[in-house]
Design an enzyme around this catalytic site. Structure first.
Site, mmCIF file in Angstrom:
data_model
loop_
_atom_site.group_PDB
_atom_site.id
_atom_site.type_symbol
_atom_site.label_atom_id
_atom_site.label_comp_id
_atom_site.label_asym_id
_atom_site.label_seq_id
_atom_site.Cartn_x
_atom_site.Cartn_y
_atom_site.Cartn_z
ATOM 1 N N LYS A 50 0.763 -1.162 -0.130
ATOM 2 C CA LYS A 50 -0.133 -0.152 0.056
ATOM 3 C C LYS A 50 0.700 1.291 0.053
ATOM 4 O O LYS A 50 0.681 2.303 -0.607
ATOM 5 C CB LYS A 50 -1.132 0.121 1.015
ATOM 6 C CG LYS A 50 -1.991 -1.190 0.981
ATOM 7 C CD LYS A 50 -3.380 -0.947 1.773
ATOM 8 C CE LYS A 50 -4.312 -1.895 1.556
ATOM 9 N NZ LYS A 50 -5.447 -2.281 2.246
ATOM 10 N N LYS B 106 -5.970 -11.269 -5.247
ATOM 11 C CA LYS B 106 -7.160 -11.473 -4.331
ATOM 12 C C LYS B 106 -8.155 -10.422 -4.396
ATOM 13 O O LYS B 106 -7.811 -9.489 -4.904
ATOM 14 C CB LYS B 106 -6.686 -11.604 -2.759
ATOM 15 C CG LYS B 106 -6.328 -10.159 -2.260
ATOM 16 C CD LYS B 106 -6.463 -10.009 -0.708
ATOM 17 C CE LYS B 106 -6.604 -8.358 -0.339
ATOM 18 N NZ LYS B 106 -7.008 -8.123 0.977
ATOM 19 N N LYS C 181 -11.292 -4.843 -2.045
ATOM 20 C CA LYS C 181 -12.286 -3.602 -2.214
ATOM 21 C C LYS C 181 -11.481 -2.517 -2.748
ATOM 22 O O LYS C 181 -12.092 -1.593 -3.660
ATOM 23 C CB LYS C 181 -12.506 -3.092 -0.723
ATOM 24 C CG LYS C 181 -13.333 -3.983 0.027
ATOM 25 C CD LYS C 181 -13.290 -3.371 1.594
ATOM 26 C CE LYS C 181 -13.828 -4.198 2.461
ATOM 27 N NZ LYS C 181 -13.955 -3.797 3.794
HETATM 28 P P1 ATP Z 1 -8.479 -4.194 0.834
HETATM 29 O O1 ATP Z 1 -8.378 -5.053 -0.237
HETATM 30 O O2 ATP Z 1 -8.890 -2.929 0.229
HETATM 31 O O3 ATP Z 1 -7.192 -4.186 1.711
HETATM 32 P P2 ATP Z 1 -10.174 -6.035 1.995
HETATM 33 O O4 ATP Z 1 -11.056 -6.285 0.833
HETATM 34 O O5 ATP Z 1 -9.017 -6.838 2.243
HETATM 35 O O6 ATP Z 1 -9.747 -4.565 1.949
HETATM 36 P P3 ATP Z 1 -10.867 -5.993 4.556
HETATM 37 O O7 ATP Z 1 -12.058 -5.131 5.655
HETATM 38 O O8 ATP Z 1 -9.542 -5.447 4.928
HETATM 39 O O9 ATP Z 1 -11.301 -6.167 3.128
HETATM 40 O O10 ATP Z 1 -11.185 -7.337 5.264
HETATM 41 C C1 ATP Z 1 -12.132 -7.808 5.946
HETATM 42 C C2 ATP Z 1 -11.997 -9.556 5.983
HETATM 43 O O11 ATP Z 1 -12.079 -10.003 4.860
HETATM 44 C C3 ATP Z 1 -10.678 -9.976 6.700
HETATM 45 O O12 ATP Z 1 -10.929 -11.174 7.312
HETATM 46 C C4 ATP Z 1 -10.072 -10.512 5.371
HETATM 47 O O13 ATP Z 1 -8.903 -11.297 5.641
HETATM 48 C C5 ATP Z 1 -11.154 -10.912 4.588
HETATM 49 N N1 ATP Z 1 -10.828 -10.831 2.982
HETATM 50 C C6 ATP Z 1 -10.617 -9.702 2.190
HETATM 51 N N2 ATP Z 1 -10.767 -10.130 1.244
HETATM 52 C C7 ATP Z 1 -10.572 -11.594 1.320
HETATM 53 C C8 ATP Z 1 -10.542 -12.470 -0.176
HETATM 54 N N3 ATP Z 1 -10.287 -12.052 -1.203
HETATM 55 N N4 ATP Z 1 -10.495 -13.675 0.310
HETATM 56 C C9 ATP Z 1 -10.987 -14.145 1.336
HETATM 57 N N5 ATP Z 1 -11.060 -13.296 2.615
HETATM 58 C C10 ATP Z 1 -10.801 -12.020 2.347
#
Ligand code: ATP
Ligand code: LTN
Length: 320
Positions: A107, A188, A191
């Site tokens: 990031k 992955k 968001k």
């Molecule tokens: P960013 O990718 O912008 O960092 P994020 O999509 O990872 O955000 P978070 O709020 O950081 O969202 O994550 C919330 C929960 O969702 C965490 O437990 C994280 O491990 C899980 N998570 C996020 N993305 C994935 C994914 N692609 N597959 C499985 N679990 C996920």
């Protein structure tokens, strides 16, 4: 049990399958779930949007099945011990450890003049977890390194200042712990980084879900086989299917010989599974005062647990 989610952007299938589905299945009076709005301040986010999305996330978590009569659901900033504990633990963690975190490196490399909060992010996360004497943290695979950091900080604190914190472990679901982007299946679903076609949001319309699954990137050899190395796109679809149906991805693969059939059935399964969440979301979102009251009660319950743990840590360090 403790876990959290940032109220940034829309909640996607990775969040749901990697984390929230487990939260719902294992909720109990000893489970605490927070909307990490302080963590979201590390991102570029407008105040009005943050406020709006925090309510959206409270609503989505209730719609997904969290029951405030069973577990505790709260907004991180409404429990001031999180920010207070974070300062104490910033004086236990080291700069070297934090600057080696993969998420920080990724990031920070994308931003000019990134915020200090992006570096100290894992310390705030450790504070969240340790304030609740947490044993288990249900999260997706991407949080593994932050959990290791939490354990390291807790152990170092206990060694230096006497037994204070429970040392937690991460728990990951058997399928869906790392849902990949539908357009770039080696990355992955995220968001902040996924394109609209790459990520399915839990409130997407059925027609959008269908379109995204049909357009998901696969390969051209047309053999249905679960194999992350050779077939990341197809394996991602099989894993999403398995996570919803409760099967193993191999079992799902054995029933199909054509990608098109798998995609059709997967689209129906995802649409059917998410429809009740969207319906419940619309119902709850129309009543903001009930949502505020649920968050307020959650914060009071969380403070009652976090307060004594914070004071124990502050005293152990010698604060007056
Ligand atoms: P960013 O990718 O912008 O960092 P994020 O999509 O990872 O955000 P978070 O709020 O950081 O969202 O994550 C919330 C929960 O969702 C965490 O437990 C994280 O491990 C899980 N998570 C996020 N993305 C994935 C994914 N692609 N597959 C499985 N679990 C996920
Ligand atoms: N950093 C987490 C969200 C989060 C969290 C937590 C997860 C904030 N505090 C405490 C587990 C426990 C993420 O998924 N990006």
């Amino acid at each position: 049990m403790f876990s959290g989610i940032q109220p940034s952007g829309s909640m996607h299938l990775g969040n749901y399958l990697g984390a929230i589905k487990q939260w719902v299945q294992t909720q109990s009076p000893e489970a605490y779930y927070c909307i990490a709005d302080l963590h979201a301040l590390t991102l570029q986010i407008e105040p009005a949007a943050l406020r709006e999305q925090t309510t959206d996330y409270v609503t989505s978590l209730l719609a997904a099945g969290l029951d405030p009569e069973i577990c505790t659901l709260f907004v991180q900033s409404q429990v001031p011990y999180h920010a207070q504990m974070s300062w104490l633990l910033e004086c236990v963690a080291t700069f070297g450890e934090l600057s080696r975190m993969t998420q920080f490196k990724e990031k920070a490399s994308r931003q000019h003049g990134y915020r200090v909060g992006l570096l100290t992010y894992p310390v705030l996360m450790a504070s969240d977890i340790l304030l609740y004497e947490t044993e288990q943290v249900p999260v997706g695979e991407d949080q593994r390194q932050h959990l290791e950091m939490t354990r390291l900080v807790a152990e170092r604190f206990n060694n230096r200042f006497g037994p204070t914190f429970t040392v937690p472990v991460g728990v990951h679901p058997p399928a869906g712990a790392r849902v990949m982007d539908l357009q770039e299946p080696t990355r992955k679903m995220s968001k902040s980084l996924s394109t609209p076609l790459g990520s399915i949001n839990i409130l997407d319309e059925p027609s959008a879900i269908e379109k995204k699954i049909k357009k998901a990137v696969t390969d051209t050899d047309n053999e249905v086989r679960f194999d992350w190395e050779q077939k990341p796109g197809l394996s991602n679809l099989l894993e999403i299917y398995a996570s919803f149906s409760g099967e193993k991805p191999d079992e799902v693969a054995s029933r199909y010989s054509r990608y098109g059939d798998l995609k059709n059935d997967l689209a129906s399964l995802v649409i059917e599974s998410l429809a009740p969440i969207a319906a419940r979301y619309r119902e709850l979102r129309s009543d903001p005062s009930t949502l505020d009251a649920i968050a307020e009660q959650g914060a009071a319950k969380a403070s009652a647990v976090a307060g004594p743990v914070y004071r124990r840590a502050a005293e152990a360090m010698g604060l007056f």
